[in-house]
Write a protein that holds these residues in place. Sequence first.
Motif, mmCIF file in Angstrom:
data_model
loop_
_atom_site.group_PDB
_atom_site.id
_atom_site.type_symbol
_atom_site.label_atom_id
_atom_site.label_comp_id
_atom_site.label_asym_id
_atom_site.label_seq_id
_atom_site.Cartn_x
_atom_site.Cartn_y
_atom_site.Cartn_z
ATOM 1 N N THR A 1 0.848 -1.189 0.000
ATOM 2 C CA THR A 1 0.000 0.000 0.000
ATOM 3 C C THR A 1 0.879 1.234 0.000
ATOM 4 O O THR A 1 1.883 1.287 0.720
ATOM 5 C CB THR A 1 -0.942 0.032 1.225
ATOM 6 O OG1 THR A 1 -0.180 -0.175 2.417
ATOM 7 C CG2 THR A 1 -2.009 -1.032 1.121
ATOM 8 N N SER B 1 -6.241 6.792 0.356
ATOM 9 C CA SER B 1 -6.477 5.497 0.993
ATOM 10 C C SER B 1 -6.117 4.372 0.038
ATOM 11 O O SER B 1 -6.363 4.463 -1.173
ATOM 12 C CB SER B 1 -7.940 5.346 1.415
ATOM 13 O OG SER B 1 -8.291 6.308 2.395
ATOM 14 N N MET C 1 -5.871 -0.200 -0.003
ATOM 15 C CA MET C 1 -6.144 -1.423 0.728
ATOM 16 C C MET C 1 -5.773 -2.630 -0.120
ATOM 17 O O MET C 1 -5.691 -2.565 -1.350
ATOM 18 C CB MET C 1 -7.621 -1.501 1.134
ATOM 19 C CG MET C 1 -8.629 -1.619 0.008
ATOM 20 S SD MET C 1 -8.865 -3.305 -0.645
ATOM 21 C CE MET C 1 -9.446 -4.151 0.801
ATOM 22 N N SER D 1 -4.856 -8.671 5.371
ATOM 23 C CA SER D 1 -5.743 -7.544 5.090
ATOM 24 C C SER D 1 -5.134 -6.273 5.658
ATOM 25 O O SER D 1 -4.611 -6.276 6.768
ATOM 26 C CB SER D 1 -7.129 -7.772 5.705
ATOM 27 O OG SER D 1 -7.987 -6.686 5.413
ATOM 28 N N ARG D 2 -5.195 -5.212 4.872
ATOM 29 C CA ARG D 2 -4.682 -3.929 5.348
ATOM 30 C C ARG D 2 -5.463 -2.802 4.689
ATOM 31 O O ARG D 2 -5.771 -2.852 3.497
ATOM 32 C CB ARG D 2 -3.207 -3.753 5.012
ATOM 33 C CG ARG D 2 -2.651 -2.398 5.497
ATOM 34 C CD ARG D 2 -1.326 -2.078 4.848
ATOM 35 N NE ARG D 2 -0.330 -3.086 5.159
ATOM 36 C CZ ARG D 2 0.734 -3.322 4.389
ATOM 37 N NH1 ARG D 2 0.913 -2.632 3.289
ATOM 38 N NH2 ARG D 2 1.608 -4.243 4.731
ATOM 39 N N ILE D 3 -5.760 -1.790 5.484
ATOM 40 C CA ILE D 3 -6.321 -0.538 4.985
ATOM 41 C C ILE D 3 -5.421 0.582 5.482
ATOM 42 O O ILE D 3 -5.229 0.741 6.690
ATOM 43 C CB ILE D 3 -7.761 -0.308 5.470
ATOM 44 C CG1 ILE D 3 -8.675 -1.436 4.969
ATOM 45 C CG2 ILE D 3 -8.274 1.045 4.985
ATOM 46 C CD1 ILE D 3 -10.092 -1.340 5.500
ATOM 47 N N GLY E 1 -2.919 0.246 -4.031
ATOM 48 C CA GLY E 1 -3.169 -0.902 -3.171
ATOM 49 C C GLY E 1 -3.049 -2.170 -3.981
ATOM 50 O O GLY E 1 -3.598 -2.261 -5.081
#
Length: 268
Positions: free
Chosen positions: A103, A118, A120, A167-169, A246
């Motif tokens: 990201t 942003s 993800m 999982s990543r945001i 992302g």
Amino acid sequence: MTRRSLVSVAISCAAGLFATSAFAQGTPSSKATAAVNTLVSCKVSNATSVDVGTAPMTCKDVWTGYDVTVAPDGFVDVMGAPIKVSNSQSLFVSPTLVTGLYTQTMVRTKTGSSSTASAMGGVYLRAVLKDATGRNIVKIADPVGMCQNDILGCQSVGSDYGVVLDSRIQTLTQTLSDCVVNVTVGTVAATGTCSFDSTIDLVLKTAGAHGFNFIFPNVGQGTYWVVIQAALDSGASVTGSGTAVGSAVFGLGSVTVESVRLVHDFAF
């Protein structure tokens, strides 16, 4: 590459995950089986505001090779092996998979404004039981088969669920207040100016090897394909001025399958 592009490509060292039905039917009854994965798949999304250059892309090292066939529900077959169950038994399935996330977020903000970028990425896994042809799903392994939206670790993919492996945001926001200048005027005229222009860049990159245990309780007699399926998700958005990327990727993996007899009338 166009803005907000989605890329799904693969390099596979073993063509043809599934054999013919005749081969599957000829499989002797067994207590265990195994398979490995050498396929590499990556999905990338990017977003760029009009006043900033094109966002960088990742996963260029796997942008060649065979296309991955993605099912309508968003999953792709990663590895699988046939197994013949002689009577009503249960299957313990233990896959492991190397996964990675990338990201990148950058914002540019001037006085009196705010910018947000942003990005993800996510990798999701499930085990399914297919019939002897290797085409039709007859059962989804627990605990994924019991997933609901409010359970941590359950991820909705299409109309089904997968367990979250990675999982990543990542969200980067910058706000600058208005510039206030106080000027004192004496015998000589005085003027004052104020200008703020700040750029912030934040990058996170991770990789990990992950495993999860799946269970097919009380499988009926017959020949099946135990198949591990993975799904990738990525996203990027920009409000104001900035760029975002992302991406998610999976690669090397293995799975072992064991036929066991659980206690009588076992149920979750």
